[in-house]
Scaffold this active site. Structure first.
Site, PDB file in Angstrom:
ATOM      1  N   ASP A 194      -7.535  -5.683  14.374  1.00 52.58           N
ATOM      2  CA  ASP A 194      -7.419  -4.232  14.200  1.00 52.58           C
ATOM      3  C   ASP A 194      -7.104  -3.990  12.729  1.00 52.58           C
ATOM      4  OD1 ASP A 194      -6.977  -1.553  14.468  1.00 52.58           O
ATOM      5  OD2 ASP A 194      -5.135  -1.732  15.635  1.00 52.58           O
ATOM      6  N   SER A 195      -8.089  -4.271  11.894  1.00 56.22           N
ATOM      7  CA  SER A 195      -7.848  -4.311  10.446  1.00 56.22           C
ATOM      8  C   SER A 195      -8.338  -3.049   9.770  1.00 56.22           C
ATOM      9  CB  SER A 195      -8.606  -5.499   9.864  1.00 56.22           C
ATOM     10  OG  SER A 195      -9.992  -5.304  10.083  1.00 56.22           O
TER      11      SER A 195
ATOM     12  N   GLN B  58       0.832  -1.201   0.000  1.00 55.67           N
ATOM     13  CA  GLN B  58       0.000   0.000   0.000  1.00 55.67           C
ATOM     14  C   GLN B  58       0.868   1.253   0.000  1.00 55.67           C
ATOM     15  OE1 GLN B  58      -2.215  -0.763   3.617  1.00 55.67           O
ATOM     16  NE2 GLN B  58      -0.345  -1.495   4.572  1.00 55.67           N
TER      17      GLN B  58
ATOM     18  N   GLU C 213       1.167  -8.440  11.589  1.00 54.01           N
ATOM     19  CA  GLU C 213       0.912  -7.333  10.656  1.00 54.01           C
ATOM     20  C   GLU C 213       1.506  -7.713   9.311  1.00 54.01           C
ATOM     21  OE1 GLU C 213      -0.384  -3.959  10.419  1.00 54.01           O
ATOM     22  OE2 GLU C 213       0.416  -4.261   8.393  1.00 54.01           O
TER      23      GLU C 213
ATOM     24  N   HIS D 105      -7.634   3.088  20.331  1.00 53.35           N
ATOM     25  CA  HIS D 105      -6.788   2.017  20.868  1.00 53.35           C
ATOM     26  C   HIS D 105      -7.236   1.548  22.247  1.00 53.35           C
ATOM     27  CE1 HIS D 105      -3.761   3.433  17.719  1.00 53.35           C
ATOM     28  NE2 HIS D 105      -4.170   2.243  17.362  1.00 53.35           N
TER      29      HIS D 105
ATOM     30  N   ASP E 140       0.529  -0.039  13.709  1.00 54.97           N
ATOM     31  CA  ASP E 140       1.020   1.168  14.399  1.00 54.97           C
ATOM     32  C   ASP E 140       1.449   0.855  15.832  1.00 54.97           C
ATOM     33  OD1 ASP E 140      -1.419   1.042  15.871  1.00 54.97           O
ATOM     34  OD2 ASP E 140      -2.402   2.315  14.392  1.00 54.97           O
TER      35      ASP E 140
ATOM     36  N   ASP F  71     -10.265  -1.095   6.433  1.00 50.56           N
ATOM     37  CA  ASP F  71     -11.558  -1.311   5.791  1.00 50.56           C
ATOM     38  C   ASP F  71     -11.537  -2.579   4.939  1.00 50.56           C
ATOM     39  OD1 ASP F  71     -12.234   1.110   6.907  1.00 50.56           O
ATOM     40  OD2 ASP F  71     -11.820   2.255   5.100  1.00 50.56           O
TER      41      ASP F  71
ATOM     42  N   GLY G  43      -2.837 -12.247   8.172  1.00 51.27           N
ATOM     43  CA  GLY G  43      -3.533 -12.714   9.366  1.00 51.27           C
ATOM     44  C   GLY G  43      -4.138 -14.101   9.204  1.00 51.27           C
TER      45      GLY G  43
END
Lengths: 280, 280
Positions: free
Chosen positions: A155-156, A31, A106, A62, A86, A158, A138
């Site tokens: 914690d993905s 990305q 990640e 978070h 992050d 969209d 994942g």
């Protein structure tokens, strides 16, 4: 000259941030990664042009993706975060002395590196001795694991592109299997105002995957589309209201900016449209 | 051609709405009034370029500014709304059969006319036989009134220009006097994320004006700056949690899209930063 970073949140909705400085603009194998310093919200991380987190409001997201599950599970020792490169979720997980291991899975190493470089207060836990960072998809990582985790946090981004599979019953079934008998899965679930079909499908998929119950809770995340944001808490046993551990919640209060017991209970109070249209 | 309406919410923050059609663009003696049809949020009313309400999210703001007080006062019969020319607060007030009179005091007749013309679902209560609309400055109208109202709702715009006086202790003292012995005043109080100084000053001014207690509650209003929005409930007697009337709340449920008892209680659950920085 004025610089603005603008995100087209939906085809008809835009949010704009006045920018002091562009700190990073690059492309990983997965990305586009950008970091800008904004006037209103501090530093901002964007992936493929979409806001992932900002220094000023990240505490809400978070804290809320981590603590409801951590204060519900009877003894959360082994934690897995999928996505969340992050490091913000990992930072919150490490507030509990019961934690024995925390794994971050990640897919994009460059997100983790950008966060370590530009968001030290968010990524602060990633070098902790209890933390392992795995750079993998994942779904690949979780497949075949059995009873290895107590709390699993998705914690993905969209559900477009590679993240789409993280919203399917097949993935949730693997999560179910990867959890211990009292395990809890938390899934970031987008906006109940703007993404009602998706939110409803997450719950259906979680129940189809074998979870005993899947409850939504919500908070405001001002930099996300619709600003009202929700998470699904899917459980194999403990109930987030009936089995809530007040003492544990109190013990971490000094370090928190958002979450407390009243906020926990309030977050599970769903407005009528949410109850009726999505979980009805 | 694409048309966008954009609001500079703060010097560093912008929200943009893609527009299908401009329905009204005029200037009253008090302000610029615009109505546009947006793709994302339906029709949108803007005063001096700032979003006041949209068809898609107005239910949150209007239910939340009215029902917490109406479900707390022991017998809310006489209601005053100051500002709120769109009529949304009046519509919610009229859901209670105890109401004997509802007064709307709006300074700008043209806002009321625009709402009647372009927002029939919001302004629907303004022609009701129990409703009186007074076109006057809120401070002038309330001055010298004694014990005339049970619930008083200040649905005012941001504290710039003529609305500034509506945030001062002098105005709140007049409200205190205009209320009966168990009276409740609700004040729209901006964003606890973006306007912390202002929010804190509202509480100080309410207590200085003689109210027994002033509690904040909050909700998400996605089209307002910061998206997390709050109201102060200042009371001469009844407490919004201890004296909450569950039965009355249940009786109006079928017509509500947001508010219910759990939402009421959850709205008063303040995040740590809100408690510590603003009400501490």
């Amino acid at each position: 000259m004025e610089l603005w970073f603008k995100e087209r949140q939906t085809p008809g909705l835009e949010i704009g941030f006045k920018v002091k400085e562009t700190l990073l603009r690059g492309r990983s194998p997965f990305q586009e990664i950008a970091v800008v310093e904004t006037f209103q919200y501090g530093r901002l991380l964007a992936l493929d042009g979409m806001v992932m987190t900002t220094e000023a409001d990240e505490f809400i997201y978070h804290e809320m993706i981590v603590h409801p599950a951590m204060c519900t599970h009877p003894r959360p020792r082994r934690i897995l975060v999928v996505g969340g490169g992050d490091g913000g979720a990992i930072r919150e997980v490490l507030r509990y002395p019961t934690v024995e291991k925390a794994v971050l899975c990640e897919i994009d190493r460059e997100v983790v590196e950008a966060s370590k470089r530009f968001f030290p207060t968010i990524s602060s836990g990633l070098d902790h001795s209890l933390v392992t960072v795995v750079y993998e998809d994942g779904m690949t990582f979780i497949k075949g694991k059995e009873g290895e985790f107590d709390v699993l946090i998705v914690d993905s981004p969209d559900p477009v592109g590679p993240a789409e599979s993280l919203y399917q019953a097949g993935f949730y079934a693997e999560c179910h299997q990867a959890l211990g008998p009292e395990g809890i899965l938390v899934v970031q679930s987008e906006s109940p105002l703007l993404h009602q079909e998706l939110v409803a499908s997450i719950r259906r998929n979680l129940l189809e995957a074998g979870f005993r119950e899947a409850l939504f809770y919500w908070a405001v995340v001002p930099t996300y589309p619709g600003a009202m944001w929700c998470w699904a808490l899917a459980t194999k046993g403990p109930h987030p209201l009936n089995d809530f551990n007040s003492e544990r919640c109190r013990s971490i209060q000094p370090s928190l900016k958002y979450y407390n017991e009243a906020v926990h209970r309030g977050a599970f109070a769903l407005p009528n449209f949410f109850k009726n249209k999505i979980t009805g």
